[in-house]
Design a protein around this motif. Sequence first.
Motif, PDB file in Angstrom:
ATOM      1  N   THR A  81       0.825  -1.197   0.000  1.00  0.00           N
ATOM      2  CA  THR A  81       0.000   0.000   0.000  1.00  0.00           C
ATOM      3  C   THR A  81       0.863   1.252   0.000  1.00  0.00           C
ATOM      4  N   GLU A 114      -0.919  10.849  -1.953  1.00  0.00           N
ATOM      5  CA  GLU A 114      -0.461   9.466  -1.895  1.00  0.00           C
ATOM      6  C   GLU A 114      -0.231   8.915  -3.298  1.00  0.00           C
ATOM      7  N   ASP A 119      -2.531   5.432  10.962  1.00  0.00           N
ATOM      8  CA  ASP A 119      -3.428   5.619   9.816  1.00  0.00           C
ATOM      9  C   ASP A 119      -4.595   4.635   9.871  1.00  0.00           C
ATOM     10  N   ARG A 120      -4.661   3.810  10.940  1.00  0.00           N
ATOM     11  CA  ARG A 120      -5.751   2.858  11.119  1.00  0.00           C
ATOM     12  C   ARG A 120      -6.214   2.905  12.570  1.00  0.00           C
ATOM     13  N   SER A 148      -5.273   1.399  -0.218  1.00  0.00           N
ATOM     14  CA  SER A 148      -5.682   2.797  -0.330  1.00  0.00           C
ATOM     15  C   SER A 148      -5.516   3.378  -1.731  1.00  0.00           C
ATOM     16  N   GLU A 184     -11.527   1.259   4.659  1.00  0.00           N
ATOM     17  CA  GLU A 184     -11.166  -0.135   4.459  1.00  0.00           C
ATOM     18  C   GLU A 184     -11.621  -0.969   5.655  1.00  0.00           C
ATOM     19  N   LEU A 221     -10.473   7.588   4.617  1.00  0.00           N
ATOM     20  CA  LEU A 221      -9.969   8.615   3.711  1.00  0.00           C
ATOM     21  C   LEU A 221     -11.101   9.592   3.409  1.00  0.00           C
ATOM     22  N   THR A 234      -6.011  10.297   2.352  1.00  0.00           N
ATOM     23  CA  THR A 234      -5.071   9.271   2.782  1.00  0.00           C
ATOM     24  C   THR A 234      -5.621   8.675   4.061  1.00  0.00           C
ATOM     25  N   ARG A 235      -5.221   7.454   4.394  1.00  0.00           N
ATOM     26  CA  ARG A 235      -5.799   6.791   5.559  1.00  0.00           C
ATOM     27  C   ARG A 235      -5.489   7.555   6.843  1.00  0.00           C
TER      28      ARG A 235
END
Length: 486
Positions: free
Chosen positions: A8, A119, A249-250, A305, A327, A333, A350-351
Motif C-alpha cells: 500500500t 499518496e 493511519d488505522r 488505499s 477499508e 480517507l 489518505t488513511r
Amino acid sequence: MSSLKFGTSGLRGLVTDLRGWPSYGYSLAFLRHLDVAGLARASRQVLVGRDLRSSSPEIAGLVVAAAQTAGFEPIDCGAVPTPALALAALERKAAAIMVTGSHIPDDRNGLKFYSPAGEIGKADEAGILEAFAALGERDLLEFEAREEWQRPAETLDAASPYVERYAAFFGPAALSGLTVGIYEHSSVARDILGDVLARLGAEAVVYGRSERFIPVDTEAHRPEDLALLREWAGEGRCDAFVSTDGDADRPLLADAAGKVLRGDVVGMLTARHLNLSTIVTPVTSSSAIERSGVAGAVRRTKVGSPFVIAGMAEAAEAGEPGIVGFEANGGLLLGSKAERAGRALDALPTRDAVLPIVAVLAEMVERAMPLAALVDGLDAGFAAAHRLKEVPAIESGPLLARLSDDERFRSEFFAGAGEVGAIDRLDGLRVTLGSGETVHYRASGNAPELRCYVEAADAEAAERLLAWGLRAAEAALGRSGAIAGG
C-alpha cells in the motif's frame, strides 16, 4: 532473496534488507521519478517523518541523505502520524516520505511515499521501480563514499496543525461527558490522541504505554490486545477505548465492555455522523454497507488505499456528493469537504485514524447512546477476519488461482462449508455460499500472509465459518500451525 515488496503506497520488508543502500536507493528512485514525471516543479522540499519502531531513526537518516543527493531540501518532521505528515505535505505542495512498517513487527519496516499531489498510485509505483532499476554504479559509489550526511536545516511541527484540524472542526464540547481509555502502546499518535480528546471535552484515561514497539493490528487482533481491553473495561471507568496501529493511519475502537468494532462499522458510523453519502470501500468490507441505508452510493474496489483513492476520484468526476473511503481495517480517507454546524473540514485522501475515532465518539454524544447501542442500531451484520502467516505469494497464488479457475476443485474445497453460489474475483476470491454466507480469501499486499474474511448470520456462525476457512486453507497448503495470533 530480498524480503522487500511494494504494497500500500510504499515499500516494506525486513529491517536487515532495508538498512543501507536499499532505503537510500528507493528514496532516491522515488525523488528521481518525481522529476521525470514533472511532479516536483512547484516545490523542491521533501518532508520526512517516522514512527516509533527501533529502526526508524536510522532509516529516516538514509531518506534525508537520498533527498540531499537528489537535489531536494529535506525537512525533518520527526516522529509523527502518517496522516499528519501527509496533511503538511499537501499544504506545502511538497513530497513526503514516511518511515513506517505500520502494524507489522519491529524486525520489519518500510517507506511510504507521497508526491506533491498526495499518496502515490500504482503508476507511480511502476515509475519508482523503473527509476530504482536505472540506478548505477556511480550512485552506489557516491553512497558508499560519503561518511556523514548533513542534517536537515529545517524542522517542522506537523503534529500541531493536525490536532488543530480536528479541534477546530468538532468544537470544544463535541465529546463532553465522555471518559475514554487510550491504549497508548507504541503508537506514534499516543500523545496526539490525548491532546485531541482533551480539546474536545473528553476525559482521557491512559493505558499500556510501551517504549518497546508493539505490532498492534486493527484488523487481525492479537489475543493479548483483546485481553487487555477486557481487563481495562472491567474497571468500569470508560465509555469507550481507542488506539491506532503504529503509524496512526488505522483506528481501533472498542465499546465500554472492551469489544472491538469492525473497521467497516467504524467507517459507516463516521459516514453517518459527517453526512457523507458516497462510500468507496474494498470488496473485503461487509455487504451490510449496501443495506445499511447510510450510503446513497457504494463503489467497491480492490484492497489498498491507492484503489480506494482512485475510486474516490472516479466518484468526484461523476459529481457524486459527500465522498468518503474506508477499508475493513478501519483506515478512513476523506474524499471531499465535510461540513457540520457551519464548520468545514477539508478533504484528506489518505488513511487516517483520528477522524474516525473522533467522529464515532461524537456520534455517541450527539445521539446520547453508548457505543454498543450505536453498533446494534446500525444492523451491520456479523463478519470476522483472520490470517495465515508466513504464506508467501509463491504458495498463496497457485491456491487462489486454482480456486478461481477450477470449478470442481472449488466445489470440493468448499464442500465442508456449503454449496458454492456466486463468486467474485475482484481481489482474490470471494465466494457466496448457498446459505448466503461468504468466504473471501486474498493474499496480503504488505506481508507474506493469506487473509480470510467471512460473513454469517450471527457472531458464533461467523467465528465457526472463519475457523473452517483457516483450517481448509491450511490443509490445501499442506501446512499446520500457521494461524497468526489475534
